[in-house]
Design a protein around this motif. Structure first.
Motif: not given
Ligand SMILES: Nc1nc2c(c(=O)[nH]1)N[C@H]1C(S)=C(S)[C@@H](COP(=O)(O)OP(=O)(O)OC[C@H]3O[C@@H](n4cnc5c(=O)[nH]c(N)nc54)[C@H](O)[C@@H]3O)O[C@H]1N2
Ligand SMILES: Nc1nc2c(c(=O)[nH]1)N[C@H]1C(S)=C(S)[C@@H](COP(=O)(O)OP(=O)(O)OC[C@H]3O[C@@H](n4cnc5c(=O)[nH]c(N)nc54)[C@H](O)[C@@H]3O)O[C@H]1N2
Ligand code: SF4
Ligand code: SF4
Ligand code: SF4
Ligand code: SF4
Ligand code: SF4
Ligand SMILES: [Mo]
Lengths: 251, 844, 320
Positions: B217, B247, B251, B356, B704-707, B774, B776, B832
């Motif tokens: 990302n 993805d 994103s 990811g 899933t996690t993300y920034k 998802a 964050s 994830m």
């Protein structure tokens, strides 16, 4: 505490005359300079911004740069970025719409101001507010079709983007332009056909926001997503618009 | 004082004259605008003092300029002279001011007054604090147990790492030094160490014609964000470069890509293998790929011909057809074929990947496959491709000559047999190992730039361990902030923020030309805070093991005077004034592997040739006792043999090739990994399904996690300007998936996993694949200050806050329900992979 | 649609009170002039007196309230509002400022002329009263209209941006002005001589009848307001939907403004007016009815300002 500035409008009128003089002088000299270009400089600059949304990544560097430059209080924004998420899985896209004062050529905020605390500068077309004169009646805030104005809780005066007057008059770029990660923001003189902004506007299809308001904005967009919840919902299409500010809904 | 009104006047005057000046060179009217390096006060019009330094909000560490207005840091901007950022900085950097003037920040050493975690504190002097710490450390050292001092850091880079880790901890003698790389992207690094030796890949967007992205990302995050992101935009917008992003959710990188390909979580490996299948079966490797294979190991035979290699690869990848991959990943076979062909036939093409792709079970294998795809299409270390990272090489004072042999507790690499190649440790298992105790426990646990409780999985587990005085008798937090971990410490040593300290920096250059840059204090540190580098020097003094370095500043100064190039440019003074330096003559570094090794280097004392691998290596630099032992054991099996690597024999010539950095790999780009083979894995990149996903019931989802672009980890949520934009993190869920649970947008929902449940609300959006939820990282603080959690720090700085705070919801932290579980190959935390059940919360 | 409110209660009160004052002055002055300015029978001079005394105060209170809405005042610049008098321009607010200041002065003077043999006036008292009455009628109407123009001047606020709004506010102003006179008469009026009684009854009739008529006009104008909006497209139509069935403000508008404020008083008043009007049966409305009716009208007038001020701010242009 009593108001130290209730005689200020007089000083300011004097000042306005003053600047007019200064500006005129400037023009005089410019015209004196030879080369056909002089003719163009004789035109005072008229500043505008172009935001090329093919380059915008919605990073908010502009929003925060602006907050920092002016230490804008929480809850209000001179500059913000709207997210528009639209479509149906998997054909869904998110587009970005950075917002700020349009420094309109027909600024309705100015025409409703009862104290002349806000005006469009003759010398460069920037719409400014003098917080020492503004009484905070919020009429201009009502009148702006772009919700670009707010009452600054610190000064009690109306406030908004001033194109970083304190920077551009010293030859700098506005703070949000300087930091723009996508280099999507172009600031410059619309009267100068050679300026990057003029060339870009000449060579690309551009739009402005709410042209029907008759304000003649001077902030232009390339590839802006003008979609609106009303119309999208009418077509039964998913859309989500986020302003990322306290005033959560666009208005 | 100039008031606003006559300032407006003043401005106008300048404008007018400006106009006349412009008359001369009108074409440059716009260009004439200064691109930065200056700022003025909007209130007074006075110029602000400009000080070059470096950002640290995220690990990218971009060059900045701080603008100071009567002693106060007023503004941060990019450094126009930086070849990395080209003058830009992101939103987080702009909000850096909020870190220094954080009203909840800790400005004095604190000692716990009540029970651990009770939130009662008493302010103490630095002398009291350091005498106590030094006393305990000295005792451990004198008793011959330096390893019982565990130092655990999160982000510690460049000069800070050298001074604190190499010099201070090295001299002290503990090897029980934990990092955070396994909760970051460690799996990616292990895979790169297996294939091309040294970790970190730079993406040459300035020269590429095609970008294929698996799980990066980079327009919102990435470890070299600003430098890389603005170049990517330039490629996409100016050169119309095509970009395809895989993805699980849309994103901002995906939405800006030409094409977003949603994918079932954790199945990138299948898609990449299928692309390798397409490339090999359709002979798309011909040309650049084929040529590069000369430098690759693709069979067990080190001298295999290119044809043999091609044959082996064709044979191996034959099993991974796009049709098969479609079944696994949900990505259409036709799509996989099309993209594989586009990627392989557009040259140069840049293959990028990040967490990811790797923060999964077998994530390292995914990265290995990705490296392979780049290799067989000839897109490795070439202009426009996936390049070996280039960064500054600083020289620095090494401290005392004779450092003891470090002793360490065996708690850094996970339980026995749990992880086979923990080249970046398994920090996510450290607290479990401590709880278990069989490998011993530290008596002093100190952490730095790290949030053990918040940033690992299973917060409950972490909290329990950190709170337990039987497991950890004495704990010290080194942090400017009162976070979920420092609030549980016995002592807090207030560190200077990055805007108040000295460092030299060395982050990777996106243009393959190393940039040397400096971090210097923009203001004098608030309160009594001290840069931990200086504290280490002080501690060493108190322990009677002086480091011979008088301060962090001195350390940085000497480094500037030592380092070739920087020295000639003017050393410390130059760097203080300019912030950045690069060699104007330097050419971008590509094809480093093709360099031949000089004969005299092969003739050096201790250099021997290893038949099995074709590697020339210097056994002196390994752990081998004698040349005999070295030859007997051979390169592959001599401890730390890779440290002696000199070159790789290919045909008749010896090349620098791909020097190993962590394991005894050959100099080849190892598609075929003997090391993996010996560890009992397939030597060529192969597919292995994720066990938990295999066992999933159909009402279950994958979390899933993300920034996000305006927050960094757990560290920026008390930056008011950032949290004003992003303070809540609803769970993304696809309309179809939501409907099946009659969840509507905004509904309160409960997300359950094997280790717990959390309540949040739903963001029903088509911008995420079905079957995925998802959430964050970043939000859901229960400490850290008013803007992050609504809770003021009990021992905050007393800086005035902004009473305009209007948000009262602070989101939900996903780590409560993500187990601490490592990838069996690398130890990478599997962020994830978590299987969850999502249901509507009963509103009472 | 949710939006933060820029203008709140002070502005709502201001618009309402200014309207009441303007209405009272207009009513008073016109009644006075109609009756030839005399104190003789049928001249309704009593109404004129009530109106004159009631006119200045609400306007002054309204203006005072407005000061509390000023951002400058909130941060302690108590006297910054004086800047309003440093200039005059085409801003409705600037014009309004001067207009209202003038209104307050004239209405005070006018009221003074009703003070029984007021000092300094001598034989000038009546002529002056009549002169001021001539000024007061247009001044009152202008002020009433102005309250509508203040809002109407902004394309950015489609709900407000309609000439009909000014008309509506003017009618509502006068009807609330009349109502306030009716109310105070009902409260303070004491029965005296039979002929005084007769005069009072006639005045009462005059007021009530006028009110019915005004309400009738108002209903028509509201109808126009809505129709006009319905028949356009885009901004105005969208904006208007907040008071149409289903809209957030619909209940308040239909029950508060239309039913309580207009229909109910109108029906009651008709009930008493019809007999006199058609059969000259003589008009007799009990005191409490006058009170109920006038209070209802005032409530309606207030709610009208409330609904309009809010509606204008929670709606905006469609599209971007
Ligand atoms: N703004 C910001 N920038 C940062 C940081 C930050 O906290 N904030 N942290 C820095 C650090 S230390 C790091 S390590 C980097 C991390 O940088 P990145 O790894 O690029 O960012 P992440 O958000 O961790 O993960 C990337 C993407 O993986 C996607 N993803 C999840 N599961 C899968 C999957 O199975 N397959 C695929 N293809 N994609 C998947 C997520 O939706 C997310 O968009 O960012 C650095 N930069
Ligand atoms: N669910 C989920 N969890 C994740 C991730 C994810 O994507 N999803 N990302 C992972 C990744 S990539 C990483 S790298 C880790 C990062 O996790 P950590 O290594 O913990 O890094 P941060 O959270 O950035 O900072 C930790 C603490 O350092 C302290 N700190 C801040 N500035 C300073 C300073 O100047 N000096 C000192 N001494 N301390 C300071 C603050 O108290 C902050 O809370 O998180 C991981 N955790
Ligand atoms: S800084 Fe530039 S790229 Fe980022 S959001 Fe603003 S306009 Fe878009
Ligand atoms: S955008 Fe609004 S505030 Fe800015 S000039 Fe135009 S009308 Fe005025
Ligand atoms: S708020 Fe200030 S600037 Fe705006 S209209 Fe009122 S006086 Fe003018
Ligand atoms: S030009 Fe200046 S004031 Fe306007 S939005 Fe950009 S940074 Fe803010
Ligand atoms: S990318 Fe990271 S280091 Fe660079 S400016 Fe942004 S926050 Fe700072
Ligand atoms: Mo990371």
């Amino acid at each position: 505490m009593t108001d130290p500035n209730n005689s200020s409008s007089i000083d300011r009128r004097a000042f306005l005359k003053g600047t007019a003089a200064v500006a005129a002088a400037g023009v005089g000299v410019a015209a004196g300079a030879e080369s056909t270009r002089a003719a163009v400089t004789a035109l005072k600059p008229h500043y505008g911004m172009l935001i090329d949304l093919r380059r915008c990544i919605g990073c908010h560097a502009c929003s925060v740069a602006c907050k920092a430059e002016f230490d804008v209080p929480l809850g209000v924004n001179r500059s913000w970025v709207e997210y528009i998420e639209k479509g149906d899985y998997p054909n869904v896209r998110r587009s970005f719409l950075p917002r700020l004062c349009n420094h309109c050529s027909k600024p309705q905020c100015v025409s409703v101001c009862p104290t002349n605390a806000t005006w469009k500068r003759k010398e460069d077309g920037i719409v400014v507010i003098d917080p020492d004169i503004c009484i905070g009646c919020k009429y201009c805030i009502q009148a702006c079709p772009y919700d670009a104005r707010f009452l600054n809780p610190k000064t009690g005066a109306a406030d908004k983007c001033d194109f970083c007057l304190h920077r551009v008059t010293k030859g700098l770029e506005p703070s949000c332009v300087q930091t723009c990660i996508g280099r999507a923001r172009i600031f410059g003189d619309l009267h100068d056909p050679e300026s990057e902004i003029s060339r870009m506007i000449a060579n690309n299809p551009v739009t402005v926001l709410r042209p029907e308001m008759g304000t003649q904005p001077n902030v232009f967009y390339i590839a802006a997503d003008h979609s609106d919840p009303h119309t999208s919902h009418a077509h039964g299409e998913y859309i989500r618009i986020e302003t990322h500010r306290r005033q959560a809904e666009r208005r | 004082m100039l008031n606003r009104r006559n300032f407006l006047l003043l401005g106008a005057a300048v404008a007018a004259t400006g106009g006349t000046v412009g008359a001369g060179a009108l074409t440059e009217a716009k260009e004439a605008r200064i691109k930065g390096g200056k700022d003025f006060s909007p209130r007074t019009g006075k110029e602000r003092r400009a000080v070059p330094s470096a950002c640290w909000q995220c690990v990218s560490r971009c060059s900045i300029i701080g603008y100071v207005e009567d002693g106060r840091l007023a503004k941060i901007e990019g450094q126009p002279n930086s070849i990395r950022t080209e003058g830009l900085v992101c939103a987080k950097a702009q909000a850096g001011i909020n870190q220094v003037y954080d009203p909840d920040r800790i400005l004095y050493p604190m000692q716990r007054a009540g029970k651990r975690g009770e939130g009662k504190w008493k302010r103490i002097t630095w002398d009291e604090a350091l005498d106590e710490v030094a006393g305990r450390l000295k005792k451990l050292r004198d008793d011959g147990h330096p390893e019982k001092f565990m130092f655990h850091y999160g982000r510690m880079k460049a000069s800070s790492s050298k001074l604190i880790k190499s010099v201070f901890l090295g001299t002290y003698g503990t090897g029980t030094v934990g990092n955070h790389t396994s909760i970051c992207e460690g799996g990616k690094w292990t895979a790169q160490e297996l294939t091309w030796g040294k970790h970190y890949d730079n993406w040459d967007f300035d020269n590429t014609k095609y970008v294929l992205n698996f799980g990066s990302n980079c327009l919102e995050a990435h470890t070299n964000h600003t430098s890389v992101a603005h170049r990517l935009v330039r490629a996409l917008a100016d050169r119309r470069v095509k970009m395809v992003t895989f993805d699980v959710r849309l994103s901002n990188t995906a939405t800006r890509s030409t094409e977003w390909v949603p994918i079932r979580p954790g199945t990138d490996l299948a898609v990449v293998l299928a692309m390798c299948n397409v490339v090999m079966s359709e002979d798309l490797h011909r040309g650049a790929g084929e040529a590069f294979l000369e430098f690759c190991k693709a069979t067990s035979e080190r001298e295999a011909t290119t044809d043999e290699k091609v044959a082996a690869l064709k044979a191996h990848f034959a099993q991974y057809t796009p049709e098969w991959a479609e079944g696994v990943s949900g990505v259409g076979a036709a799509t996989i074929r099309r993209i594989a062909r586009e990627f392989a036939t557009t040259r140069p093409a840049c293959l990028i990947s990040y967490r990811g792709a790797v923060a999964h079970y077998y994530g390292a294998e995914t990265e290995r496959a990705i490296q392979t795809l780049a290799a067989i299409t000839g897109n490795v270390d070439n202009p426009g491709g996936r390049c070996k990272a280039v960064g500054a090489k600083w020289k620095y004072p090494k401290g005392p000559k004779d450092k003891p042999k470090a002793k360490k507790l065996k708690i850094l690499d996970g339980f026995k047999g749990e992880v086979v190649l923990p080249t970046h440790h398994v920090s996510n298992q450290i607290f479990r190992m401590i709880k278990d105790g069989s490998a011993g426990r530290p008596e002093v646990y100190m952490w730095y730039c790290y949030q053990p409780v918040y940033s690992n999985g299973d917060c409950k587990e972490n909290e329990a361990v950190l709170k337990d005085e039987k497991l950890l008798p004495f704990t010290v937090a080194v942090s400017p902030f009162y976070d979920e971990s420092s609030s549980l410490a016995d002592m807090i040593l207030p560190d200077a923020t990055y805007l108040e300290r000295w460092d030299w920096e060395d982050m990777v250059s996106p243009n393959q030309v190393p940039e040397y840059y400096l971090r210097q204090p923009l203001i004098k540190p608030l309160g009594e805070v001290r840069d931990f580098g200086d504290v280490c020097i002080d501690l060493a003094e108190r322990m009677g093991m002086p480091l011979g370095i008088e301060s962090k500043e001195a350390f940085v100064r000497e480094s500037c005077e030592k380092t070739p190039g920087v020295k000639e440019a003017g050393g410390f003074e130059y760097m203080k004034a300019n912030g950045v330096w690069h060699d104007p003559e330097a050419k971008p570094k590509y094809f480093s592997y093709a360099k031949k090794v000089k004969a005299e280097d092969l003739a050096k004392d201790g250099v021997v040739f290893d038949e099995a691998t074709g590697v020339y290596w210097n056994w002196h630099k390994s752990k081998a006792k004698s040349e005999e032992e070295a030859l007997a054991k051979g390169y592959a099996h001599s401890k730390k043999a890779y440290k002696g690597y000199v070159g790789q024999m290919i045909g008749a010539a010896v090349y620098k090739c791909f020097p190993p950095d962590a394991v005894n790999k050959s100099g080849y780009f190892e598609i075929y990994s003997t090391i993996m083979e010996e560890k009992g894995f397939a030597p060529l990149p192969s597919y292995k399904p994720i066990p938990e996903h295999e066992a999933m019931k159909e009402d279950e989802l994958i979390l899933t996690t993300y920034k996000v672009n305006v927050q960094v980890h757990s560290r920026t949520q008390n930056c008011k300007w950032l949290s004003e934009i992003y303070h809540d993190n609803p769970a993304w869920i696809n309309p179809e998936t939501a409907a099946a649970r009659d969840i509507e947008d905004g509904d309160a929902i409960i997300v359950r996993s094997a280790v717990g449940k959390l309540e949040t609300h739903a963001r029903v959006t088509p911008a995420i694949a079905p079957g995925v939820v998802a959430i964050s990282f970043h939000c859901g603080h229960w400490e850290y200050g008013r803007y992050a959690s609504g809770k003021k720090a009990v021992n905050g700085s007393g800086e005035v806050g902004d009473d305009g705070q209007w948000w009262t919801n602070f989101g939900a932290h996903p780590n409560w329900i993500i187990p601490n579980s490592p990838d069996p190959i690398s130890g990478q935390q599997r962020w994830m992979d978590t299987v969850v059940q999502v249901s509507k919360a009963l509103v009472v | 649609m949710t939006a933060e409110l820029t203008w709140g209660m002070p502005v709502i009160l201001y618009l309402f009170l200014a309207g009441v004052g303007a209405g009272a002055l207009t009513a008073s002055a016109s009644v006075l002039l109609r009756g030839g300015g005399g104190g003789f029978g049928g001249s309704h001079v009593e109404i004129a007196r009530y109106g004159a005394f009631l006119a200045p105060l609400p306007v002054m209170v309204g203006c005072l309230a407005l000061i509390f809405e000023l951002g400058s005042f909130e941060v302690g610049n108590w006297f910054r509002w004086i800047n309003l008098y440093m200039t005059i321009n085409l801003s409705p607010m600037s014009i309004g400022t001067w207009l209202l200041s003038f209104f307050i002065m004239v209405s005070m003077a006018y009221a003074y002329t009703f003070v029984p043999n007021a000092p300094f006036l001598g034989e000038w008292q009546r002529p002056l009263r009549v002169m001021l009455a001539w000024v007061s009628v247009p001044l009152g109407i202008a002020t009433a209209i102005y309250t509508g123009i203040l809002l109407g001047a902004m394309p950015a606020r489609p709900f407000w941006n309609s000439p009909i709004l000014a008309l509506l506010f003017m009618l509502s102003s006068i009807s609330t002005g009349v109502a306030v006179i009716l109310l105070f008469r009902a409260l303070l009026h004491r029965t005296s001589t039979p002929e005084a009684e007769q005069a009072a009854k006639e005045s009462d009739y005059l007021l009530t009848a006028t009110d019915v008529m005004l309400i009738g006009f108002e209903l028509m104008v509201i109808f126009l307001f809505l129709m006009y909006a319905q028949l356009t497209i885009g901004n105005v139509k969208e904006a208007m939907s907040v008071i149409l069935p289903g809209g957030d403000l619909a209940p308040l508008f239909w029950l508060g403004v239309v039913l309580i404020g207009l229909l109910i008083p109108a029906l009651i008043e008709l009930y008493y007016v019809i007999p006199e009007l058609l059969y000259h049966r003589g008009f007799a409305s009990p005191r409490y009815v006058d009170i109920v009716v006038s209070v209802a009208v005032l409530i309606g007038g207030f709610l009208l300002r409330y609904v309009v001020v809010i509606a204008g701010q929670v709606t905006g242009p469609v599209g971007i």
